[in-house]
Design a protein around this motif. Sequence first.
Motif, PDB file in Angstrom:
ATOM      1  N   VAL A  92       0.229   1.448  23.390  1.00  0.00           N
ATOM      2  CA  VAL A  92      -0.014   1.992  22.056  1.00  0.00           C
ATOM      3  C   VAL A  92       1.302   2.464  21.460  1.00  0.00           C
ATOM      4  N   CYS A  93       1.460   2.249  20.158  1.00  0.00           N
ATOM      5  CA  CYS A  93       2.639   2.738  19.461  1.00  0.00           C
ATOM      6  C   CYS A  93       2.207   3.878  18.565  1.00  0.00           C
ATOM      7  N   ALA A  94       2.915   5.014  18.615  1.00  0.00           N
ATOM      8  CA  ALA A  94       2.498   6.183  17.840  1.00  0.00           C
ATOM      9  C   ALA A  94       3.724   7.000  17.477  1.00  0.00           C
ATOM     10  N   GLU A  95       3.478   8.087  16.749  1.00  0.00           N
ATOM     11  CA  GLU A  95       4.573   8.934  16.302  1.00  0.00           C
ATOM     12  C   GLU A  95       4.309  10.343  16.804  1.00  0.00           C
TER      13      GLU A  95
ATOM     14  N   GLN B  43      -0.624   1.939   9.382  1.00  0.00           N
ATOM     15  CA  GLN B  43      -0.999   0.617   9.841  1.00  0.00           C
ATOM     16  C   GLN B  43      -0.058   0.077  10.889  1.00  0.00           C
ATOM     17  N   LYS B  44       1.189   0.506  10.850  1.00  0.00           N
ATOM     18  CA  LYS B  44       2.131  -0.102  11.788  1.00  0.00           C
ATOM     19  C   LYS B  44       1.965   0.465  13.188  1.00  0.00           C
ATOM     20  N   TYR B  45       1.240   1.573  13.343  1.00  0.00           N
ATOM     21  CA  TYR B  45       1.005   2.097  14.690  1.00  0.00           C
ATOM     22  C   TYR B  45      -0.267   1.483  15.242  1.00  0.00           C
ATOM     23  N   GLY B  46      -0.479   1.655  16.497  1.00  0.00           N
ATOM     24  CA  GLY B  46      -1.740   1.159  17.049  1.00  0.00           C
ATOM     25  C   GLY B  46      -1.511   0.371  18.318  1.00  0.00           C
ATOM     26  N   LYS B  47      -2.507  -0.406  18.693  1.00  0.00           N
ATOM     27  CA  LYS B  47      -2.460  -1.139  19.962  1.00  0.00           C
ATOM     28  C   LYS B  47      -1.486  -2.291  19.863  1.00  0.00           C
TER      29      LYS B  47
ATOM     30  N   LYS C 229      17.094   5.209  11.775  1.00  0.00           N
ATOM     31  CA  LYS C 229      16.099   5.254  10.700  1.00  0.00           C
ATOM     32  C   LYS C 229      14.931   4.338  11.020  1.00  0.00           C
ATOM     33  N   GLN C 230      15.247   3.186  11.596  1.00  0.00           N
ATOM     34  CA  GLN C 230      14.239   2.154  11.800  1.00  0.00           C
ATOM     35  C   GLN C 230      14.050   1.899  13.281  1.00  0.00           C
ATOM     36  N   HIS C 231      12.783   1.968  13.732  1.00  0.00           N
ATOM     37  CA  HIS C 231      12.534   1.604  15.125  1.00  0.00           C
ATOM     38  C   HIS C 231      11.676   0.370  15.242  1.00  0.00           C
ATOM     39  N   PHE C 232      11.010   0.027  14.134  1.00  0.00           N
ATOM     40  CA  PHE C 232      10.216  -1.203  14.126  1.00  0.00           C
ATOM     41  C   PHE C 232      11.079  -2.309  13.558  1.00  0.00           C
ATOM     42  N   HIS C 233      11.205  -3.379  14.276  1.00  0.00           N
ATOM     43  CA  HIS C 233      11.984  -4.483  13.727  1.00  0.00           C
ATOM     44  C   HIS C 233      11.160  -5.742  13.783  1.00  0.00           C
ATOM     45  N   HIS C 234      11.020  -6.360  12.635  1.00  0.00           N
ATOM     46  CA  HIS C 234      10.337  -7.647  12.621  1.00  0.00           C
ATOM     47  C   HIS C 234      11.413  -8.704  12.438  1.00  0.00           C
ATOM     48  N   ILE C 235      11.676  -9.452  13.487  1.00  0.00           N
ATOM     49  CA  ILE C 235      12.747 -10.459  13.444  1.00  0.00           C
ATOM     50  C   ILE C 235      12.130 -11.732  12.891  1.00  0.00           C
TER      51      ILE C 235
ATOM     52  N   ARG D  37      -2.814  -5.282   9.540  1.00  0.00           N
ATOM     53  CA  ARG D  37      -4.008  -5.579   8.739  1.00  0.00           C
ATOM     54  C   ARG D  37      -4.296  -4.436   7.810  1.00  0.00           C
ATOM     55  N   ASP D  38      -4.718  -4.747   6.616  1.00  0.00           N
ATOM     56  CA  ASP D  38      -5.124  -3.703   5.698  1.00  0.00           C
ATOM     57  C   ASP D  38      -6.628  -3.519   5.832  1.00  0.00           C
ATOM     58  N   ASP D  39      -7.044  -2.362   6.310  1.00  0.00           N
ATOM     59  CA  ASP D  39      -8.461  -2.206   6.640  1.00  0.00           C
ATOM     60  C   ASP D  39      -9.347  -2.198   5.417  1.00  0.00           C
ATOM     61  N   MET D  40      -8.806  -1.821   4.249  1.00  0.00           N
ATOM     62  CA  MET D  40      -9.658  -1.738   3.058  1.00  0.00           C
ATOM     63  C   MET D  40     -10.159  -3.104   2.662  1.00  0.00           C
ATOM     64  N   ILE D  41      -9.334  -4.104   2.841  1.00  0.00           N
ATOM     65  CA  ILE D  41      -9.743  -5.463   2.454  1.00  0.00           C
ATOM     66  C   ILE D  41     -10.828  -5.951   3.394  1.00  0.00           C
ATOM     67  N   VAL D  42     -10.697  -5.590   4.655  1.00  0.00           N
ATOM     68  CA  VAL D  42     -11.683  -6.046   5.644  1.00  0.00           C
ATOM     69  C   VAL D  42     -13.072  -5.577   5.256  1.00  0.00           C
ATOM     70  N   GLU D  43     -13.136  -4.367   4.667  1.00  0.00           N
ATOM     71  CA  GLU D  43     -14.439  -3.800   4.308  1.00  0.00           C
ATOM     72  C   GLU D  43     -15.209  -4.679   3.364  1.00  0.00           C
ATOM     73  N   ASP D  44     -14.488  -5.327   2.405  1.00  0.00           N
ATOM     74  CA  ASP D  44     -15.183  -6.121   1.397  1.00  0.00           C
ATOM     75  C   ASP D  44     -15.810  -7.353   1.993  1.00  0.00           C
ATOM     76  N   GLN D  45     -15.142  -7.930   3.002  1.00  0.00           N
ATOM     77  CA  GLN D  45     -15.673  -9.175   3.558  1.00  0.00           C
ATOM     78  C   GLN D  45     -16.335  -8.890   4.884  1.00  0.00           C
ATOM     79  N   VAL D  46     -17.320  -8.042   4.839  1.00  0.00           N
ATOM     80  CA  VAL D  46     -17.911  -7.576   6.097  1.00  0.00           C
ATOM     81  C   VAL D  46     -18.517  -8.715   6.880  1.00  0.00           C
ATOM     82  N   SER D  47     -19.194  -9.627   6.225  1.00  0.00           N
ATOM     83  CA  SER D  47     -19.927 -10.663   6.967  1.00  0.00           C
ATOM     84  C   SER D  47     -18.982 -11.604   7.681  1.00  0.00           C
TER      85      SER D  47
END
Lengths: 329, 340
Positions: free
Chosen positions: A152-155, A172-176, A194-200, A224-234
């Motif tokens: 897990v990544c956390a602060e 969103q950037k933290y988590g499993k 300043k930056q510990h997350f690096h997307h190469i 993932r943006d969780d708000m968008i997921v809510e709209d497309q529940v099915s």
Amino acid sequence: MRGLQVSLNQTQKIRLQRALEKIDSFSSKSNPNASVTVADTIPVNFEDGVLKGHGTSELDGEVVATLCGVVERVNKLVYVRTLRARYKPEIGDIIVGRVIEVAPKRWRLEINFSQDAVLMLSSMNLPDGIQRRRTAVDELNMRSIFEENDVVCAEVRGFQHDGSLHLQARSQKYGKLERGQLLTVSPYLVKRRKQHFHHIEQYGIDLILGCNGFIWVGEHVEARDDMIVEDQVSTSEQQNATPNRYPASLEEQERTYTPLETRQNICRTANAVRVLSTLGFSINVEVIMEMVNLSSSLNLNIHEMLGAEFCVLVAEGEAERRSLKKKKG
Amino acid sequence: MLVFSCHRLVWNLEQTAGDKLEEGENGVKSSCPLCPRRHMCYNGRDKGSRSRQGMVGLSIGEQHFIQGGIAQDLRSDGRKRLTYRPISVETGNIPQANGSARVKIGATDVIASVKAELGKPSPFQPDKGKVSIYVDCSPTAAPIFEGRGGDELSAELSSALQRCLLGGKSGAGAGIDLSSLSIVEGKICWDLYIDGLVVSSDGNLLDALGAAIKAALSNTGIPKVHVAASAPDGQPEVDVSDEEFLQFDTSVVPVIVTLTKVGRHYIVDATSEEESQMSSAISVSINRQGRICGLTKRGGAGLDPSVILDMISVAKHVSEQLMNKLDSEISAAEACEEES
């Protein structure tokens, strides 16, 4: 971390020795009273009334160091800060940890510190993204978010009165962290930046440098943006199931493996971190990328990066880089 | 279809009939005997879901990554499936022993020592010496080895090494030539005590111990003995020389190659993380002529006989390179020792 066993032949030993000596000569010796070893006297102006901090002791009327390290002075406080200390957390540090226990309303994480860190359920975003009070059902479903042995990544949010750490993973950037490998290095090699997350982007990998010495190298995962997921529940219900449950049959598993190209980049980066840790150099993303480029340009097999020749090349490269930096400023 | 599902089926292929399971084994052991887990902690204390600095568990994502790497022939440190980690050999570490060696394969570190003492040969084999192999897992290797925690693993490794190096009960197929250890037939022989110590454990202990024993034997010097004439039924007088030594002949000592099966593929020289993902593993001891001197299987999953034969042929192929590498490392180590 278990060290790499690198057996050098005579010429390689000499080259490595020279490179390390060159690096030593560039290190700044700013204060004359900087580094001390055990039983060294610390020069102190006694008229000011001195407060003796950690790592010092009074002996025959003199302030004497009990540790090997650097003398730090803050107003009247004099203390010795060791160089290779255990990880010392500060608020706002990004860390990577491993879940060792799922407890009522919290997870306990191991983070290479003297105590386990605690991640409260309330400090964690729920999968459906709504901000609400955590109910008893949420508590029972904690395992669906993080299980034992998950990475897990956390602060760091703060300290408890007993010294244990509280973490938060609200963004969103933290988590499993999945689809990658976790490496352990000494904490003093990862300096706070300043930056510990690096997307190469060019390699498609994520590199997370935890301040506690846990470094994650893995395939890039879009936050993932969780708000968008809510709209497309099915439709999303099916998609939500697969990322968490790995398919049981062998053929389906093979389909979900990381692609070979990304895997090669992940392994190169991981080996670069291993070599840096063996040599004891600071780990940051520029150095890692330079090493990966160096190894690709030399057409080295990924496994040969852990060999003696590459180690010596890296040490010499670092000496070059520091000499250039010194010349500039 | 015959499937081998015993936890450990131990063969010696030089004999005509297979050995029965050893006494005391009831087949109910943990599924991965060489990867001790929490329930194998014999101190009586439950140390929680994992030991602190020892075997940490792996998350599902990490396990998936490791399995994917093995399937795609690119392991976590960039090795191919049949590549060994760097091997380094030092000989002569223990001056008081007749021979000793220390072998490091990656982060796995083992020491082997050989001590020779005069003894009486067994009445069933009066013209042969005796060899006993014993392995000890030091608590510095892993916290679970503290106290009696490492006993089961030590017993495993000792018996596996005995099978691989000493052949069957009749002495057939032994990797070490026991008749060279006899001094006076039926009366006096050399007893070799081979001890192994696991200093640091990162997977593949059996291969490392086999290599260390081979190096220690090549470093062994057995003192020359002069047998004086004696009374017809009494013990002969022997004079053990302090200066003259006989080098042990190690060209017939086999190497041990362990193949770990993960998913559909086999890997050589697994790290402890990879070993935690294994379904089963086979350790084959092969000598220079390409003949198999011993075979051990461990792990809970069953193996089809065709798979075993395939693994044996892969092991034979790998053993040639390993044998050459070991021989060159051993001679380099001996040369180094002579200089210093």
